[in-house]
Design a protein around this motif. Structure first.
Motif, PDB file in Angstrom:
ATOM      1  N   UNK A 283     -22.457 -29.387  11.701  1.00  0.00           N
ATOM      2  CA  UNK A 283     -21.915 -29.808  10.408  1.00  0.00           C
ATOM      3  C   UNK A 283     -23.049 -30.095   9.412  1.00  0.00           C
ATOM      4  N   UNK A 284     -24.076 -30.776   9.877  1.00  0.00           N
ATOM      5  CA  UNK A 284     -25.165 -31.162   8.991  1.00  0.00           C
ATOM      6  C   UNK A 284     -26.041 -29.985   8.580  1.00  0.00           C
ATOM      7  N   UNK A 285     -26.113 -28.962   9.405  1.00  0.00           N
ATOM      8  CA  UNK A 285     -26.935 -27.793   9.071  1.00  0.00           C
ATOM      9  C   UNK A 285     -26.145 -26.710   8.359  1.00  0.00           C
ATOM     10  N   UNK A 286     -24.831 -26.832   8.349  1.00  0.00           N
ATOM     11  CA  UNK A 286     -24.001 -25.834   7.685  1.00  0.00           C
ATOM     12  C   UNK A 286     -24.071 -25.962   6.171  1.00  0.00           C
ATOM     13  N   UNK A 287     -23.654 -24.914   5.512  1.00  0.00           N
ATOM     14  CA  UNK A 287     -23.636 -24.956   4.049  1.00  0.00           C
ATOM     15  C   UNK A 287     -22.666 -23.914   3.526  1.00  0.00           C
TER      16      UNK A 287
ATOM     17  N   UNK B  52     -23.797 -30.881  -0.413  1.00  0.00           N
ATOM     18  CA  UNK B  52     -25.189 -30.423  -0.476  1.00  0.00           C
ATOM     19  C   UNK B  52     -25.656 -29.815   0.841  1.00  0.00           C
ATOM     20  N   UNK B  53     -26.619 -28.925   0.727  1.00  0.00           N
ATOM     21  CA  UNK B  53     -27.317 -28.396   1.905  1.00  0.00           C
ATOM     22  C   UNK B  53     -28.378 -29.409   2.301  1.00  0.00           C
ATOM     23  N   UNK B  54     -28.624 -29.550   3.589  1.00  0.00           N
ATOM     24  CA  UNK B  54     -29.687 -30.433   4.065  1.00  0.00           C
ATOM     25  C   UNK B  54     -30.938 -29.677   4.522  1.00  0.00           C
ATOM     26  N   UNK B  55     -30.810 -28.529   5.209  1.00  0.00           N
ATOM     27  CA  UNK B  55     -32.023 -27.810   5.623  1.00  0.00           C
ATOM     28  C   UNK B  55     -32.771 -27.209   4.432  1.00  0.00           C
TER      29      UNK B  55
ATOM     30  N   UNK C 210     -37.953 -34.707   8.270  1.00  0.00           N
ATOM     31  CA  UNK C 210     -37.210 -34.464   9.502  1.00  0.00           C
ATOM     32  C   UNK C 210     -35.946 -35.310   9.588  1.00  0.00           C
ATOM     33  N   UNK C 211     -34.891 -34.711  10.151  1.00  0.00           N
ATOM     34  CA  UNK C 211     -33.644 -35.416  10.415  1.00  0.00           C
ATOM     35  C   UNK C 211     -33.209 -35.031  11.826  1.00  0.00           C
ATOM     36  N   UNK C 212     -33.082 -36.035  12.692  1.00  0.00           N
ATOM     37  CA  UNK C 212     -32.666 -35.809  14.068  1.00  0.00           C
ATOM     38  C   UNK C 212     -31.322 -36.473  14.304  1.00  0.00           C
ATOM     39  N   UNK C 213     -30.425 -35.769  14.970  1.00  0.00           N
ATOM     40  CA  UNK C 213     -29.090 -36.271  15.276  1.00  0.00           C
ATOM     41  C   UNK C 213     -29.098 -36.805  16.700  1.00  0.00           C
ATOM     42  N   UNK C 214     -28.785 -38.088  16.838  1.00  0.00           N
ATOM     43  CA  UNK C 214     -28.734 -38.750  18.140  1.00  0.00           C
ATOM     44  C   UNK C 214     -27.368 -39.406  18.320  1.00  0.00           C
TER      45      UNK C 214
ATOM     46  N   UNK D 287     -23.637 -37.891   1.193  1.00  0.00           N
ATOM     47  CA  UNK D 287     -22.607 -36.980   0.676  1.00  0.00           C
ATOM     48  C   UNK D 287     -22.121 -36.039   1.779  1.00  0.00           C
ATOM     49  N   UNK D 288     -23.053 -35.505   2.546  1.00  0.00           N
ATOM     50  CA  UNK D 288     -22.699 -34.561   3.610  1.00  0.00           C
ATOM     51  C   UNK D 288     -21.881 -35.254   4.698  1.00  0.00           C
ATOM     52  N   UNK D 289     -22.317 -36.451   5.124  1.00  0.00           N
ATOM     53  CA  UNK D 289     -21.592 -37.187   6.156  1.00  0.00           C
ATOM     54  C   UNK D 289     -20.216 -37.607   5.636  1.00  0.00           C
ATOM     55  N   UNK D 290     -20.139 -37.991   4.365  1.00  0.00           N
ATOM     56  CA  UNK D 290     -18.855 -38.383   3.779  1.00  0.00           C
ATOM     57  C   UNK D 290     -17.827 -37.273   3.801  1.00  0.00           C
TER      58      UNK D 290
END
Length: 163
Positions: free
Chosen positions: A13-17, A24-27, A51-55, A106-109
């Motif tokens: 989800x976070x890397x999609x666009x 917004x795009x994150x990568x 950097x953004x890491x998903x844990x 915004x992306x997480x929302x």
């Protein structure tokens, strides 16, 4: 769907666009602020990269009825941001981190009427309806010309299953 792939689903989800959805795009490859967006921490994180890491910090299995249960995941997005700037300003990287965090929020929302992160979860950042951002003290990172850090945490509910 498995509880074990929750981090991979959230990372997707976070890397999609999709320019049409307004999120917004994150990568960086898609025009976002992060050079690295990935699931889990690597043994040796990149140097001088945004950097953004998903844990996943916690998973709870809640019984929702006699034979129904639902997994709830506490996600932590760990953000590492270089504390240096081309101008030599210490304020610029702090402001840039704030701007990147706004895009993450915004992306997480998610979308206006769809909080499922594209059908990956029953809901995300809705139960409880909060997203928390914790910023580490910037002084050590600025002093050592290292990194600024923050974490973004929120819950996501999986679909109910029989069990």
């Amino acid at each position: 769907m498995s509880s074990a792939d929750a981090v991979a689903r959230e990372t997707a989800w976070l890397t999609g666009y999709n320019a049409a959805d307004g999120l917004p795009a994150l990568p960086a490859a898609l025009g976002g602020p992060f050079d690295v967006v990935q699931a889990y921490l690597p043994r040796t994180p990149a140097q001088r990269r945004t950097q953004l890491y998903v844990l996943r910090r916690q998973v709870r299995e809640e019984r929702t009825a006699h034979v129904r249960r639902m997994a709830r995941h506490l996600f932590e997005l760990r953000i590492i941001w270089p504390a240096s700037s081309q101008t030599g300003s210490s304020e610029d990287p702090q402001q840039a981190l704030d701007g990147a965090v706004e895009l993450v929020l915004q992306r997480v929302g998610g979308l206006m009427l769809d909080k499922t992160h594209g059908g990956r979860f029953l809901s995300a950042a809705e139960n409880p309806p909060e997203i928390t951002v914790d910023f580490a003290d910037p002084e050590p990172g600025l002093r050592d010309r290292a990194d600024l850090r923050c974490t973004v945490t929120y819950w996501a509910d999986d679909a109910e299953i029989n069990g």
